[in-house]
Design a protein around this motif. Structure first.
Motif, PDB file in Angstrom:
ATOM      1  N   ALA A  85       0.814  -0.951  -0.127  1.00 29.90           N
ATOM      2  CA  ALA A  85      -0.112   0.182  -0.415  1.00 29.90           C
ATOM      3  C   ALA A  85       0.761   1.152  -0.176  1.00 29.90           C
ATOM      4  O   ALA A  85       0.683   1.905  -0.105  1.00 29.90           O
ATOM      5  CB  ALA A  85      -0.609  -0.140   0.624  1.00 29.90           C
ATOM      6  N   LYS A  86       2.130   1.653   0.855  1.00 32.67           N
ATOM      7  CA  LYS A  86       2.492   2.716   0.522  1.00 32.67           C
ATOM      8  C   LYS A  86       2.895   3.001  -0.852  1.00 32.67           C
ATOM      9  O   LYS A  86       3.290   3.848  -1.020  1.00 32.67           O
ATOM     10  CB  LYS A  86       4.136   2.289   1.603  1.00 32.67           C
ATOM     11  CG  LYS A  86       4.904   3.831   1.712  1.00 32.67           C
ATOM     12  CD  LYS A  86       6.558   3.182   2.518  1.00 32.67           C
ATOM     13  CE  LYS A  86       6.247   2.070   3.444  1.00 32.67           C
ATOM     14  NZ  LYS A  86       7.866   2.054   4.464  1.00 32.67           N
ATOM     15  N   ARG A 135       0.030   6.690  -6.387  1.00 32.69           N
ATOM     16  CA  ARG A 135      -1.307   7.640  -6.337  1.00 32.69           C
ATOM     17  C   ARG A 135      -1.398   8.963  -6.536  1.00 32.69           C
ATOM     18  O   ARG A 135      -2.097   9.816  -7.217  1.00 32.69           O
ATOM     19  CB  ARG A 135      -2.285   7.128  -5.269  1.00 32.69           C
ATOM     20  CG  ARG A 135      -3.894   7.998  -5.674  1.00 32.69           C
ATOM     21  CD  ARG A 135      -5.085   7.556  -4.543  1.00 32.69           C
ATOM     22  NE  ARG A 135      -4.827   5.696  -4.382  1.00 32.69           N
ATOM     23  CZ  ARG A 135      -5.152   4.715  -5.200  1.00 32.69           C
ATOM     24  NH1 ARG A 135      -5.455   5.785  -6.887  1.00 32.69           N
ATOM     25  NH2 ARG A 135      -4.996   3.261  -5.091  1.00 32.69           N
ATOM     26  N   GLN A 136      -0.149   9.581  -5.471  1.00 35.02           N
ATOM     27  CA  GLN A 136       0.091  11.193  -5.342  1.00 35.02           C
ATOM     28  C   GLN A 136       0.526  11.842  -6.812  1.00 35.02           C
ATOM     29  O   GLN A 136       0.939  12.904  -6.961  1.00 35.02           O
ATOM     30  CB  GLN A 136       0.772  11.146  -3.869  1.00 35.02           C
ATOM     31  CG  GLN A 136       0.438  11.234  -2.929  1.00 35.02           C
ATOM     32  CD  GLN A 136       0.830  11.298  -2.177  1.00 35.02           C
ATOM     33  OE1 GLN A 136       2.265  11.330  -1.708  1.00 35.02           O
ATOM     34  NE2 GLN A 136       0.491  10.362  -0.571  1.00 35.02           N
ATOM     35  N   GLY A 137       1.405  10.615  -7.391  1.00 37.45           N
ATOM     36  CA  GLY A 137       2.268  11.161  -8.546  1.00 37.45           C
ATOM     37  C   GLY A 137       1.645  11.300  -9.840  1.00 37.45           C
ATOM     38  O   GLY A 137       1.878  11.435 -10.707  1.00 37.45           O
ATOM     39  N   LEU A 138       0.175  10.526 -10.353  1.00 39.16           N
ATOM     40  CA  LEU A 138      -0.458   9.898 -11.221  1.00 39.16           C
ATOM     41  C   LEU A 138      -1.824  10.162 -11.826  1.00 39.16           C
ATOM     42  O   LEU A 138      -2.870   9.567 -10.676  1.00 39.16           O
ATOM     43  CB  LEU A 138      -0.013   8.048 -11.286  1.00 39.16           C
ATOM     44  CG  LEU A 138       0.955   7.999 -11.795  1.00 39.16           C
ATOM     45  CD1 LEU A 138       1.453   5.984 -11.994  1.00 39.16           C
ATOM     46  CD2 LEU A 138       1.676   8.015 -12.704  1.00 39.16           C
ATOM     47  N   GLY A 173       9.220  10.772  -3.829  1.00 45.44           N
ATOM     48  CA  GLY A 173       8.332  10.031  -3.214  1.00 45.44           C
ATOM     49  C   GLY A 173       8.871   8.835  -2.766  1.00 45.44           C
ATOM     50  O   GLY A 173       8.866   7.881  -1.219  1.00 45.44           O
ATOM     51  N   LEU A 174       9.239   7.905  -3.979  1.00 44.68           N
ATOM     52  CA  LEU A 174       9.947   6.240  -2.918  1.00 44.68           C
ATOM     53  C   LEU A 174      11.034   6.162  -2.341  1.00 44.68           C
ATOM     54  O   LEU A 174      10.926   5.917  -1.339  1.00 44.68           O
ATOM     55  CB  LEU A 174       9.737   5.147  -3.555  1.00 44.68           C
ATOM     56  CG  LEU A 174       8.490   4.989  -4.728  1.00 44.68           C
ATOM     57  CD1 LEU A 174       8.695   4.483  -6.669  1.00 44.68           C
ATOM     58  CD2 LEU A 174       7.280   4.513  -4.436  1.00 44.68           C
ATOM     59  N   GLU A 175      11.619   7.365  -2.250  1.00 49.63           N
ATOM     60  CA  GLU A 175      13.035   7.897  -2.129  1.00 49.63           C
ATOM     61  C   GLU A 175      12.874   7.763  -0.179  1.00 49.63           C
ATOM     62  O   GLU A 175      13.151   7.162   1.129  1.00 49.63           O
ATOM     63  CB  GLU A 175      14.058   8.160  -2.517  1.00 49.63           C
ATOM     64  CG  GLU A 175      14.790   7.809  -3.540  1.00 49.63           C
ATOM     65  CD  GLU A 175      15.225   8.241  -4.227  1.00 49.63           C
ATOM     66  OE1 GLU A 175      16.450   8.329  -5.385  1.00 49.63           O
ATOM     67  OE2 GLU A 175      15.210  10.081  -4.345  1.00 49.63           O
ATOM     68  N   LEU A 218       8.362  -0.246 -11.707  1.00 45.89           N
ATOM     69  CA  LEU A 218       9.154   0.166 -10.867  1.00 45.89           C
ATOM     70  C   LEU A 218       9.668  -0.170  -9.574  1.00 45.89           C
ATOM     71  O   LEU A 218       9.979   0.282  -8.903  1.00 45.89           O
ATOM     72  CB  LEU A 218       8.440   1.622 -10.443  1.00 45.89           C
ATOM     73  CG  LEU A 218       8.336   2.371  -9.838  1.00 45.89           C
ATOM     74  CD1 LEU A 218      10.391   3.099 -10.589  1.00 45.89           C
ATOM     75  CD2 LEU A 218       7.699   3.785  -9.763  1.00 45.89           C
ATOM     76  N   TRP A 219       8.249  -0.854  -9.429  1.00 53.76           N
ATOM     77  CA  TRP A 219       8.193  -1.949  -8.268  1.00 53.76           C
ATOM     78  C   TRP A 219       9.443  -3.070  -7.527  1.00 53.76           C
ATOM     79  O   TRP A 219      10.287  -2.623  -6.638  1.00 53.76           O
ATOM     80  CB  TRP A 219       7.070  -3.161  -8.080  1.00 53.76           C
ATOM     81  CG  TRP A 219       7.376  -3.646  -6.846  1.00 53.76           C
ATOM     82  CD1 TRP A 219       6.844  -5.029  -6.474  1.00 53.76           C
ATOM     83  CD2 TRP A 219       6.934  -3.319  -5.335  1.00 53.76           C
ATOM     84  NE1 TRP A 219       6.870  -5.067  -5.416  1.00 53.76           N
ATOM     85  CE2 TRP A 219       6.920  -4.748  -4.646  1.00 53.76           C
ATOM     86  CE3 TRP A 219       6.953  -2.158  -4.802  1.00 53.76           C
ATOM     87  CZ2 TRP A 219       7.127  -4.266  -3.064  1.00 53.76           C
ATOM     88  CZ3 TRP A 219       6.788  -2.147  -3.158  1.00 53.76           C
ATOM     89  CH2 TRP A 219       6.771  -3.124  -2.729  1.00 53.76           C
TER      90      TRP A 219
END
Length: 112
Positions: free
Chosen positions: A13-14, A20-23, A54-56, A79-80
């Motif tokens: 979910a993270k 979701r925030q970037g797309l 954001g992922l970093e 990306l995952w």
């Protein structure tokens, strides 16, 4: 011609929250498909920078030099995979197997 089935999301979910925030094309209820290029959801180079940042931050890692797939063809599943590789403990990445093989394949998207 039969349509190929979509690959189910292998991530947590993270990860999905950062996507979701970037797309912008996902909306609030959309779920990214693992095998669909994210440009279908509005990904461009600036959005990718935001997602990577954001992922970093969310996962406490660095992805510098590891996202080498063109923006127009990058999928959430790829990306995952890149993030999962970055999160793999360093002792596991370098532990040799027989004949000098590493413990796992880093895949074509990882830069050593």
């Amino acid at each position: 011609m039969a349509k190929s089935p979509m690959v189910h999301a292998p991530w947590n979910a993270k990860f999905e929250n950062v996507l979701r925030q970037g797309l912008p094309g996902l909306g609030t209820d959309g779920k990214p498909a693992a095998d669909v290029p994210m440009d279908a959801y509005g990904l461009d180079s600036m959005a990718l920078i935001g997602i990577v940042s954001g992922l970093e931050k969310a996962f406490g890692t660095t992805l510098a030099g590891q996202v080498v797939i063109p923006v127009h063809s990058l999928t959430a599943g790829q990306l995952w995979g890149i993030l999962s590789t970055a999160l793999q403990p360093s002792w596991d990445q370098e532990r040799p197997l027989a004949a000098g093989h590493r413990t796992r394949d880093l895949g074509p998207w990882a830069v050593a």
